[in-house]
Design a protein around this motif. Sequence first.
Motif, PDB file in Angstrom:
ATOM      1  N   ALA A 113       2.810 -10.117  -2.373  1.00 23.38           N
ATOM      2  CA  ALA A 113       1.651 -10.926  -2.772  1.00 23.38           C
ATOM      3  C   ALA A 113       1.685 -12.289  -2.094  1.00 23.38           C
ATOM      4  O   ALA A 113       1.367 -13.311  -2.697  1.00 23.38           O
ATOM      5  N   ASN A 157       0.801  -1.224   0.000  1.00 21.92           N
ATOM      6  CA  ASN A 157       0.000   0.000   0.000  1.00 21.92           C
ATOM      7  C   ASN A 157       0.837   1.279   0.000  1.00 21.92           C
ATOM      8  O   ASN A 157       0.359   2.347   0.398  1.00 21.92           O
ATOM      9  N   ASN A 213      -1.559  -3.065  -4.687  1.00 22.14           N
ATOM     10  CA  ASN A 213      -2.646  -4.048  -4.612  1.00 22.14           C
ATOM     11  C   ASN A 213      -2.179  -5.484  -4.404  1.00 22.14           C
ATOM     12  O   ASN A 213      -2.995  -6.405  -4.366  1.00 22.14           O
ATOM     13  N   GLN A 248      -1.182  -7.317  -1.957  1.00 23.20           N
ATOM     14  CA  GLN A 248      -1.626  -8.127  -0.821  1.00 23.20           C
ATOM     15  C   GLN A 248      -3.049  -8.655  -0.998  1.00 23.20           C
ATOM     16  O   GLN A 248      -3.486  -9.513  -0.242  1.00 23.20           O
ATOM     17  N   GLN A 249      -3.754  -8.170  -2.020  1.00 17.81           N
ATOM     18  CA  GLN A 249      -5.062  -8.721  -2.353  1.00 17.81           C
ATOM     19  C   GLN A 249      -4.943  -9.847  -3.391  1.00 17.81           C
ATOM     20  O   GLN A 249      -5.958 -10.402  -3.828  1.00 17.81           O
ATOM     21  N   LEU A 250      -3.706 -10.179  -3.762  1.00 14.10           N
ATOM     22  CA  LEU A 250      -3.482 -11.151  -4.836  1.00 14.10           C
ATOM     23  C   LEU A 250      -2.663 -12.343  -4.352  1.00 14.10           C
ATOM     24  O   LEU A 250      -1.814 -12.865  -5.072  1.00 14.10           O
ATOM     25  N   SER A 251      -2.931 -12.780  -3.136  1.00 12.61           N
ATOM     26  CA  SER A 251      -2.124 -13.849  -2.536  1.00 12.61           C
ATOM     27  C   SER A 251      -2.808 -15.216  -2.618  1.00 12.61           C
ATOM     28  O   SER A 251      -2.611 -16.071  -1.750  1.00 12.61           O
ATOM     29  N   GLN A 252      -3.596 -15.420  -3.673  1.00 11.45           N
ATOM     30  CA  GLN A 252      -4.266 -16.704  -3.842  1.00 11.45           C
ATOM     31  C   GLN A 252      -3.419 -17.609  -4.748  1.00 11.45           C
ATOM     32  O   GLN A 252      -3.078 -17.220  -5.874  1.00 11.45           O
ATOM     33  N   THR A 258       1.002 -14.169   1.984  1.00 10.75           N
ATOM     34  CA  THR A 258       0.663 -14.076   3.396  1.00 10.75           C
ATOM     35  C   THR A 258       1.866 -14.520   4.228  1.00 10.75           C
ATOM     36  O   THR A 258       2.844 -15.059   3.691  1.00 10.75           O
TER      37      THR A 258
END
Length: 273
Positions: free
Chosen positions: A191, A65, A149, A151-155, A193
């Motif tokens: 990206a 961020n 962005n 950290q919203q893409l850690s899948q 966790t």
Amino acid sequence: MTINCKGQLIDLTTPKVMGIINLTPDSFYDGGRYKDEHTVLKHVEKMLTEGATFIDIGAYSSRPNAEHISENEELQRILPIISLILKELPNVLLSIDTFRSNIAKQCIEAGACMINDISSGKLDEQMLQTVADLHVPYIMMHMKGTPQNMQQLSQYENLVKEVLFYFSERIAATRALGIVDIIVDPGFGFAKTIAQNYELLSNFEQLKMLELPLLAGVSRKSMIYKTLENSSENALNGTTVLNTIALQKGASILRVHDVKEAVECVKLMQQLN
């Protein structure tokens, strides 16, 4: 296993230490510490005295961020510092932490010797060709998205497998352009966790199948201080532990804020081996 920095062959068979200088006001650990030329120069001298082989300079904060800044502001932050350092310490090997090809070009022309790109060329389509034209070593890192962005893409279905596939594709792209000296950074904290960071470190040795030098950048990151429930300021001991594990699993470069302690890790591991 060597890389060519300004005509100097650096042997990475013995792991090397890369000291960090962040010229940003908002980096997660040392943001705002280096506000004047004297402070920057003294810290670079300290890191070199403590045993750093490379100094990595960044002027764009890539923490989660982080505020996006213009290319012009990044240049204004970094070019004077390169000139300052090389005027006083002409033999220092400077790595430039940037994902922008124009920044990379101007910094190498100013005397830096290596590019450290958090995006592996994905955030600037001219980066790979620029590095190829400059004939300098290239550190490519795994990341998805942008610092804003990621950290919203850690899948991931299979983290290690996907990281290896990512590098296989990016290495092929760099090789096709004639880039010779490539270093791989799995991108701890980008990206991913906390659990994924530890999964990646646990399987770090699998990256050796890429047959390239590996860089580990865990220094004072949240994967340490959040796990220990303290702060980045109190994360040196944890950093040393994870640096030791990274060395055991094949790291060729430790990218750190605290050079002395990292150099000691390397020396002790060398003695053990």
